[in-house]
Design a protein around this motif. Structure first.
Motif, short mmCIF file in Angstrom:
data_model
loop_
_atom_site.label_atom_id
_atom_site.label_comp_id
_atom_site.label_asym_id
_atom_site.label_seq_id
_atom_site.Cartn_x
_atom_site.Cartn_y
_atom_site.Cartn_z
N SER A 54 0.83 -1.21 0.00
CA SER A 54 0.00 0.00 0.00
C SER A 54 0.87 1.25 0.00
O SER A 54 0.58 2.22 -0.71
CB SER A 54 -0.92 0.01 1.22
OG SER A 54 -1.81 -1.08 1.18
N GLN A 263 -4.36 2.16 6.75
CA GLN A 263 -4.07 2.78 5.44
C GLN A 263 -3.75 4.27 5.59
O GLN A 263 -2.95 4.80 4.81
CB GLN A 263 -5.23 2.55 4.47
CG GLN A 263 -5.46 1.10 4.08
CD GLN A 263 -4.30 0.48 3.30
OE1 GLN A 263 -3.24 1.08 3.13
NE2 GLN A 263 -4.48 -0.75 2.84
N ARG A 302 -6.92 -5.14 -0.71
CA ARG A 302 -6.79 -4.50 0.60
C ARG A 302 -8.12 -3.82 0.92
O ARG A 302 -8.41 -2.75 0.42
CB ARG A 302 -5.65 -3.48 0.61
CG ARG A 302 -4.28 -4.08 0.89
CD ARG A 302 -3.79 -4.93 -0.23
NE ARG A 302 -2.41 -5.39 -0.03
CZ ARG A 302 -1.76 -6.13 -0.91
NH1 ARG A 302 -2.35 -6.51 -2.04
NH2 ARG A 302 -0.52 -6.52 -0.68
#
Length: 431
Positions: A54, A263, A302
């Protein structure tokens, strides 16, 4: 030599997964023969237990929004092998894979005749990546560590800046049993006088990273101290909003479309890493382009919603720390809904601990299954969990079909576990 992509891929996958002798000597030997292509690359090097992919995506998207051609090296792949070496998010072609494999193949044969032994699969792929980007196909290359850091094949690079996203217990049989031992391996990417950005890591791990940074005279930027977020919130649409600050910039109400507090933390590591990269190279970025890059960043598997009716979410929570973050996201965003969770994992993970954590979710119905991978935990290994009321299904497709028949329209199907499992599921469901 290989005439077709399939021949090249079969050879690559036929290599050993891990080397008989750990270390960087095979990589150094091959790269020296190739006249050190890695030295021609401007790179950002990213390590960590979770969040690497990510963070790499956020970095790429920000730089790309600012007009840069960005190469990435990531693993494992979700859809196609080629995506491991990509430019601006586009995997390189089959022809390029074949060409690069043909360059490495004679070197591999020659290396096999030495005391170092032949290269592993990952060493071959990493060498192909260095050849490709050494040819000048990107302005900046963001390189994800494969495993650990210190002895990882990518660790022959001297980057402009390095980043360590998270530290948690995973791959203990290779990296060590404690957070401190694992942190030492991850901190192996820290090079003399190269700055390092560190994400949200436990104190035990942080102390080790700080010691290695000090020893290398590396400037260190810490989450919560040198860069921070003053407020965060989940958006009514899919994603998060947060404010980023450090000594130099203030970005208010930045949005990302990847869900979860973790995130936000990955995006913050990316932002601080970009900030350091700019300081080191003189690169100037536009703040609105930074916002746009963050908002458009996407990394498959994700907390990815692939269907709205029924709601189906894919998440590669492939180890114990990732399961912890998944539970955090469920408790924050899906507390009011029933979750039908389909879970499959690799044998070498902390399967008992991962399932125990999931069992604590009050609104969750768990189905354990397996998938087409020799390293996957097999159904017979999971049978004992029937005693605690968990459903066991040999095939995930059957589990999914049964759940769709039984669920209410507001319920959620969450498919999680190994990234290899998520790749298999995603390929079939999206196609």
């Amino acid at each position: 030599m290989f005439k077709t992509y399939e021949e090249a891929l079969n050879w690559i996958h036929g290599r050993k997964i891990f080397g008989m002798k750990p270390g960087l000597k095979r990589m150094e030997w091959m790269l020296k023969k190739l006249e050190s292509p890695q030295e021609k690359i401007k790179a950002i090097h990213v390590a960590g237990t979770n969040g690497k992919g990510s963070t790499v995506t956020f970095l790429r998207s920000i730089l790309e929004a600012n007009g840069k051609i960005v190469g990435t090296f990531t693993s494992p792949y979700i859809e196609t092998f080629n995506e491991r070496i990509s430019v601006n998010g586009e995997p390189i072609s089959d022809e390029e894979i074949t060409r690069l494999a043909n360059i490495v193949y004679p070197l591999a044969l020659e290396l096999e005749e030495t005391e170092l032994d032949g290269p592993t699969e990952f060493e071959v792929i990493t060498t192909m990546m260095f050849i490709y980007f050494g040819e000048g196909h990107a302005d900046i290359v963001v390189i994800e560590v494969g495993l650990g850091g210190l002895l990882d094949s990518t660790n022959v690079i001297i980057p402009v800046v390095s980043a360590i996203t998270t530290i948690g217990l995973d791959h203990m049989q290779v990296l060590g049993e404690s957070l401190a031992e694992i942190a030492f391996q991850k901190a192996g990417i820290i090079k003399p006088f190269v700055p390092i950005v560190v994400g949200k890591v436990p104190e035990e791990a942080l102390q080790v990273i700080q010691q290695v940074a000090k020893k290398n005279n590396s400037t260190i930027k810490l989450f919560g101290e040198d860069y921070w977020s003053s407020k965060c919130q989940t958006l009514p649409t899919w994603g998060e909003q947060f404010t980023f600050e450090d000594e130099y910039i203030y970005l208010n109400q930045v949005q990302i479309k990847m869900l979860g507090q973790h995130q936000i933390e990955n995006a913050m590591v990316a932002l601080e890493t970009i900030q350091i990269y700019c300081q080191e190279t003189g690169l100037e970025l536009n703040h609105e382009a930074i916002r746009r890059g963050l908002k458009t960043a996407f990394w498959p598997g994700r907390m990815e919603k692939i269907s709205s009716s029924p709601i189906i979410i894919l998440d590669g929570a492939h180890n114990e720390p990732a399961i912890g973050r998944l539970i955090e996201t469920i408790n924050a965003d899906f507390k009011q809904q029933e979750i039908h969770l389909i879970f499959a994992v690799l044998q070498d993970k902390a399967v008992n601990k991962m399932i125990s954590l999931l069992e604590e979710l009050p609104n969750c119905h768990i189905t354990l299954t397996s998938f087409d991978n020799p390293r996957a935990a097999k159904i017979e290994e999971l049978e004992s969990y029937r005693l605690s009321g968990i459903t066991i299904k040999e095939y995930w497709q059957e589990a999914l079909a049964d759940i769709i028949q039984e669920m209410d329209e507001n319920d959620i199907i969450l498919i999680t576990g190994s990234l290899y499992f998520i790749s298999e599921v995603r390929t079939l469901l999206i196609k």
